[in-house]
Design a protein around this motif. Structure first.
Motif, PDB file in Angstrom:
ATOM      1  N   GLY A 216       0.668  -1.185  -0.108  1.00  0.00           N
ATOM      2  CA  GLY A 216       0.001  -0.127   0.000  1.00  0.00           C
ATOM      3  C   GLY A 216       0.910   1.219   0.032  1.00  0.00           C
ATOM      4  N   LEU A 217       1.944   1.126   0.782  1.00  0.00           N
ATOM      5  CA  LEU A 217       2.993   2.501   0.950  1.00  0.00           C
ATOM      6  C   LEU A 217       3.590   2.598  -0.650  1.00  0.00           C
ATOM      7  CD1 LEU A 217       4.672   1.534   4.193  1.00  0.00           C
ATOM      8  CD2 LEU A 217       2.659   3.254   4.136  1.00  0.00           C
ATOM      9  N   GLU A 218       3.951   1.439  -1.163  1.00  0.00           N
ATOM     10  CA  GLU A 218       4.563   1.877  -2.392  1.00  0.00           C
ATOM     11  C   GLU A 218       3.598   2.178  -3.551  1.00  0.00           C
ATOM     12  OE1 GLU A 218       6.496  -2.017  -3.621  1.00  0.00           O
ATOM     13  OE2 GLU A 218       7.659  -1.952  -1.707  1.00  0.00           O
ATOM     14  N   ILE A 219       2.328   1.522  -3.493  1.00  0.00           N
ATOM     15  CA  ILE A 219       1.327   2.211  -4.466  1.00  0.00           C
ATOM     16  C   ILE A 219       1.193   3.666  -4.584  1.00  0.00           C
ATOM     17  CG2 ILE A 219      -1.149   2.183  -5.200  1.00  0.00           C
ATOM     18  CD1 ILE A 219      -0.939  -0.972  -4.514  1.00  0.00           C
ATOM     19  N   ALA A 220       0.964   4.022  -3.420  1.00  0.00           N
ATOM     20  CA  ALA A 220       0.805   5.643  -2.993  1.00  0.00           C
ATOM     21  C   ALA A 220       2.087   6.409  -3.329  1.00  0.00           C
ATOM     22  CB  ALA A 220       0.432   5.736  -1.459  1.00  0.00           C
ATOM     23  N   GLU A 221       3.188   6.069  -3.086  1.00  0.00           N
ATOM     24  CA  GLU A 221       4.317   6.650  -3.645  1.00  0.00           C
ATOM     25  C   GLU A 221       4.468   6.518  -5.145  1.00  0.00           C
ATOM     26  OE1 GLU A 221       8.098   5.412  -1.720  1.00  0.00           O
ATOM     27  OE2 GLU A 221       9.260   6.506  -3.065  1.00  0.00           O
ATOM     28  N   ALA A 247      -1.827   0.609   5.693  1.00  0.00           N
ATOM     29  CA  ALA A 247      -0.842   1.702   5.344  1.00  0.00           C
ATOM     30  C   ALA A 247      -1.560   3.045   4.789  1.00  0.00           C
ATOM     31  CB  ALA A 247      -0.272   0.830   4.123  1.00  0.00           C
ATOM     32  N   LEU A 248      -2.403   2.848   3.915  1.00  0.00           N
ATOM     33  CA  LEU A 248      -3.016   4.028   3.716  1.00  0.00           C
ATOM     34  C   LEU A 248      -3.676   5.160   4.864  1.00  0.00           C
ATOM     35  CD1 LEU A 248      -4.764   2.492   0.455  1.00  0.00           C
ATOM     36  CD2 LEU A 248      -2.654   3.698   0.725  1.00  0.00           C
ATOM     37  N   ARG A 249      -4.349   4.192   5.750  1.00  0.00           N
ATOM     38  CA  ARG A 249      -4.739   5.028   6.892  1.00  0.00           C
ATOM     39  C   ARG A 249      -3.438   5.949   7.652  1.00  0.00           C
ATOM     40  NH1 ARG A 249      -9.593   6.349   5.883  1.00  0.00           N
ATOM     41  NH2 ARG A 249     -11.041   4.693   6.286  1.00  0.00           N
ATOM     42  N   GLU A 250      -2.276   5.047   7.694  1.00  0.00           N
ATOM     43  CA  GLU A 250      -1.120   5.599   8.186  1.00  0.00           C
ATOM     44  C   GLU A 250      -0.606   6.932   7.647  1.00  0.00           C
ATOM     45  OE1 GLU A 250       1.461   2.246   8.866  1.00  0.00           O
ATOM     46  OE2 GLU A 250       0.208   1.503  10.491  1.00  0.00           O
ATOM     47  N   LEU A 251      -0.652   6.902   5.962  1.00  0.00           N
ATOM     48  CA  LEU A 251      -0.113   7.903   5.162  1.00  0.00           C
ATOM     49  C   LEU A 251      -1.065   9.195   5.534  1.00  0.00           C
ATOM     50  CD1 LEU A 251       0.830   5.944   2.036  1.00  0.00           C
ATOM     51  CD2 LEU A 251       2.156   6.709   3.962  1.00  0.00           C
ATOM     52  N   GLY A 255      -0.569  12.687   6.986  1.00  0.00           N
ATOM     53  CA  GLY A 255      -0.804  13.814   5.777  1.00  0.00           C
ATOM     54  C   GLY A 255       0.019  13.717   4.495  1.00  0.00           C
ATOM     55  N   TRP A 256       0.573  12.535   4.049  1.00  0.00           N
ATOM     56  CA  TRP A 256       1.273  12.411   2.853  1.00  0.00           C
ATOM     57  C   TRP A 256       0.270  11.975   1.670  1.00  0.00           C
ATOM     58  CZ3 TRP A 256       5.830   8.955   4.235  1.00  0.00           C
ATOM     59  CH2 TRP A 256       6.929   9.474   5.064  1.00  0.00           C
ATOM     60  N   ILE A 257      -1.051  11.563   2.002  1.00  0.00           N
ATOM     61  CA  ILE A 257      -2.077  11.611   0.875  1.00  0.00           C
ATOM     62  C   ILE A 257      -3.353  12.007   1.381  1.00  0.00           C
ATOM     63  CG2 ILE A 257      -0.973   9.393  -0.023  1.00  0.00           C
ATOM     64  CD1 ILE A 257      -3.389   7.878   1.463  1.00  0.00           C
ATOM     65  N   GLY A 258      -4.058  12.408   0.619  1.00  0.00           N
ATOM     66  CA  GLY A 258      -5.410  13.105   1.235  1.00  0.00           C
ATOM     67  C   GLY A 258      -6.348  12.267   1.463  1.00  0.00           C
ATOM     68  N   ALA A 259      -7.535  12.702   1.743  1.00  0.00           N
ATOM     69  CA  ALA A 259      -8.671  12.076   2.295  1.00  0.00           C
ATOM     70  C   ALA A 259      -9.181  10.998   1.621  1.00  0.00           C
ATOM     71  CB  ALA A 259      -9.930  12.940   2.784  1.00  0.00           C
ATOM     72  N   LYS A 260      -8.878  10.986   0.289  1.00  0.00           N
ATOM     73  CA  LYS A 260      -9.520   9.762  -0.749  1.00  0.00           C
ATOM     74  C   LYS A 260      -9.018   8.541  -0.298  1.00  0.00           C
ATOM     75  CE  LYS A 260      -9.390   8.451  -5.515  1.00  0.00           C
ATOM     76  NZ  LYS A 260      -9.075   8.790  -6.916  1.00  0.00           N
ATOM     77  N   MET A 261      -9.821   7.426  -0.349  1.00  0.00           N
ATOM     78  CA  MET A 261      -9.202   6.219  -0.238  1.00  0.00           C
ATOM     79  C   MET A 261      -9.498   5.402  -1.432  1.00  0.00           C
ATOM     80  SD  MET A 261      -7.655   5.222   2.449  1.00  0.00           S
ATOM     81  CE  MET A 261      -7.974   3.803   3.338  1.00  0.00           C
ATOM     82  N   PRO A 262      -8.812   4.503  -1.936  1.00  0.00           N
ATOM     83  CA  PRO A 262      -9.313   3.557  -3.018  1.00  0.00           C
ATOM     84  C   PRO A 262     -10.632   2.605  -2.598  1.00  0.00           C
ATOM     85  CG  PRO A 262      -7.169   2.671  -2.315  1.00  0.00           C
ATOM     86  CD  PRO A 262      -7.588   4.009  -1.367  1.00  0.00           C
ATOM     87  N   ARG A 263     -11.399   2.318  -3.465  1.00  0.00           N
ATOM     88  CA  ARG A 263     -12.444   1.280  -3.116  1.00  0.00           C
ATOM     89  C   ARG A 263     -11.731  -0.219  -3.137  1.00  0.00           C
ATOM     90  NH1 ARG A 263     -14.482   3.889  -7.230  1.00  0.00           N
ATOM     91  NH2 ARG A 263     -15.608   2.253  -8.680  1.00  0.00           N
TER      92      ARG A 263
END
Ligand SMILES: Cc1ncc(COP(=O)(O)O)c(C=O)c1O
Ligand SMILES: [Zn+2]
Length: 402
Positions: A216-221, A247-251, A255-263
Motif C-alpha cells: 500500500g505504501l509503495e502504490i501511494a508513492e 498503510a493508507l490510513r497511516e499515510l 498527511g502524505w496522502i489526502g482524504a480519498k481512499m481507493p475502493r
C-alpha cells in the motif's frame, strides 16, 4: 523505533511491542500502532524517494527495532506497471498491475516473511512453525534460513509441487497434510502448545501484516503520493488487503496522502468465497466454507482469523467482495499474458476476472484508475497452462506460412 504499542482491533486492549507476542487474549490479531507524529517530524516523504528500492525504505513505519536484526533478500519496490493493451481490449483507460512476481521467492509473501522473520529474530525466536498454502511457507523458509531460525511447516498435500521443493531445499522441517490449510493450522497449534515454538500462522503474530502493508505504501508513492480509484486484491487470509488499508490510513495520518481512499475489492474464487458470502449478507465476519477448492490455491482459506478486518476495510472504503470461477481465472491469466506479456499467478489473474465483471456491471467506470494486485509469478504454477506444441524432427521445415 517508532512502534508505540500493539492494539487489539476487537476489544481495544493495548500492549507493549518489542517482545515475543502472538494474539490478544481475546483471540483477535493485534495491530501495530506507531507514533506517527514523531515519524512525521523526522521523515519527509520526498526524502524517502532517494532511499534504496526495497521495502526497508519505509523503515520508520516498520516494527523492527535494530537494523542489525533485519533479514533481507532484496524485497519490495516492485513495479506498478500500466497495462494499456489489456485495458484497451476490455474497456479500462487506466489499468495498472502492481507486480509481485519479481520479488524474492516469487510472491508477495516475501514481504511478510522479511518483516516477520526480522522481528522474530529480534525477540530471540529460535524455532517457528506455520501452516501454509505454499507460498508463505516458501518465503518464511527462505527468510528463516537466512536468519538461522529453525522453521517447521505444515502444508496441504495439494499445494503446488514447487512449494514442496522450495521449502525442502532450505532445510526447513516440512510436513504435508491430507487436508486444507485449516487442518494444517490445527496440527501447528498443537505442536506450538507442546513445544513452546513461536506460532507464525497468519495473523497469529502482529508483524507479518506490517511487511505486507508496504504494498500500500509503495502504490501511494508510485502514484505520486495519491491513491487509485480501485485496488483489487486476491483474498485468502486477507493479510494483504488489511495491510494495504492500514498503510493508507497511516499515510493519511501523516498527511502524505489526502482524504480519498481507493475502493478496496476482496477477490475470492467461487470454490472458496467465505468473505464474499459475508459481504453479500453485510455481515461483520465470515463463516467456515465447507469443501473449499480452487486452482488459485493461495486463496483456499475457508475461514480467516482476520475476516472482520478484511470486511471492515471493504465496507469503510465503499469497496466490495467478488467471487470468480476457476474458468474465469484461467481465462484472465491467458488474457493478461497475451496482452501484456505477464504470466501472472492464478490468484493475481482472479483480480482481473473480477475487474472485468465489475466493469461490465458499471461498478468500475472506464476512466477510473484501477490497480490489480498480482501477488506472484505464474512460473510457480506451470500446471495452470496447457501447452502441446508440435514436435519437429531436426530435418523438418516449419509447417506454417510466412
Ligand atoms: C499468490 C497468493 N496470492 C494471494 C494470497 C492470499 O494472501 P492473503 O493472506 O494476504 O489474503 C496467497 C496466500 O497464500 C498467495 O500465495
Ligand atoms: Zn482483544
Amino acid at each position: 523505533m517508532y512502534l508505540d504499542h500493539l492494539e487489539c482491533p476487537r476489544c481495544g486492549k493495548t500492549l507493549a511491542g518489542g517482545r515475543r507476542i502472538q494474539t490478544c487474549e481475546c483471540g483477535s490479531p493485534l495491530l501495530v500502532r506507531y507514533d506517527l507524529e514523531r515519524v512525521g517530524a523526522v521523515l519527509d516523504r520526498q526524502a524517502l524517494t532517494a532511499r534504496p528500492a526495497s521495502l526497508w525504505r519505509y523503515r520508520e513505519l516498520l516494527p523492527v527495532g535494530d537494523d542489525a536484526h533485519i533479514v533481507s533478500l532484496g524485497e519490495g519496490m516492485t513495479p506498478l506497471v500500466r497495462a494499456p493493451r489489456l485495458g484497451r481490449r476490455f474497456g479500462f483507460q487506466n489499468l495498472f498491475i502492481k507486480d509481485e512476481g519479481i520479488i524474492p521467492t516469487g510472491t508477495f509473501k516475501a514481504r511478510g516473511a522479511a518483516v516477520g522473520v526480522s522481528c522474530a529474530r529480534e525477540v530471540g525466536v529460535d524455532t517457528l512453525a506455520m501452516p501454509t498454502n505454499g507460498n508463505a511457507g516458501g518465503a518464511w523458509a527462505a527468510y528463516c534460513a537466512a536468519a538461522g531460525i529453525r522453521c517447521v511447516i505444515v502444508m496441504p498435500q495439494d499445494a503446488p509441487a514447487i512449494n514442496t521443493r522450495e521449502i525442502a531445499v532450505t532445510g526447513a522441517d516440512l510436513f504435508l497434510v491430507d487436508g486444507l490449510i485449516s487442518d494444517a493450522g490445527k496440527i501447528v497449534g498443537r505442536a506450538v502448545a507442546r513445544h513452546g515454538w513461536f506460532d507464525a500462522s497468519t495473523l497469529k503474530e502482529p508483524y507479518r501484516i506490517e511487511g505486507k502493508k508496504t504494498m500500500g505504501l509503495e502504490i501511494a508513492e508510485q502514484m505520486g503520493w495519491r491513491v487509485p480509484d480501485v485496488i483489487l486484491y486476491p483474498t485468502g487470509g486477507g493479510v494483504g488487503i488489511i495491510g494495504i488499508y492500514k498503510a493508507l490510513r497511516e499515510l493519511q495520518a501523516l498527511g502524505w496522502i489526502g482524504a480519498k481512499m481507493p475502493r478496496l475489492v476482496a477477490v475470492q474464487a467461487s470454490g472458496c468465497a467465505p468473505i464474499v458470502k459475508a459481504y453479500e449478507a453485510r455481515a461483520a465476519a465470515s463463516e467456515f466454507w465447507e469443501g473449499a477448492a480452487t486452482c488459485a490455491f493461495g486463496i483456499t482459506v475457508p475461514k480467516a482469523l482476520g475476516d472482520f478486518l478484511v470486511l471492515e476495510a471493504v465496507y469503510a472504503t465503499h469497496g466490495c467482495a467478488v467471487a470468480v470461477t476457476d474458468a474465469a481465472i484461467l481465462e484472465a491469466q491467458a488474457q493478461i499474458a497475451a496482452a501484456e506479456g505477464n504470466f501472472v499467478c492464478p490468484e493475481g489473474a482472479a483480480t482481473f476476472a473480477a475487474a472485468r465483471e465489475l466493469r461490465a456491471q458499471g461498478w468500475i467506470q472506464p476512466e477510473e484508475e484501477v490497480v490489480l494486485l498480482n501477488t506472484g509469478t505464474g512460473l510457480k504454477y506451470p500446471q495452470t497452462v496447457d501447452a502441446d506444441p508440435p514436435l519437429l524432427a531436426p530435418r523438418d521445415d516449419l509447417p506454417v506460412d510466412g
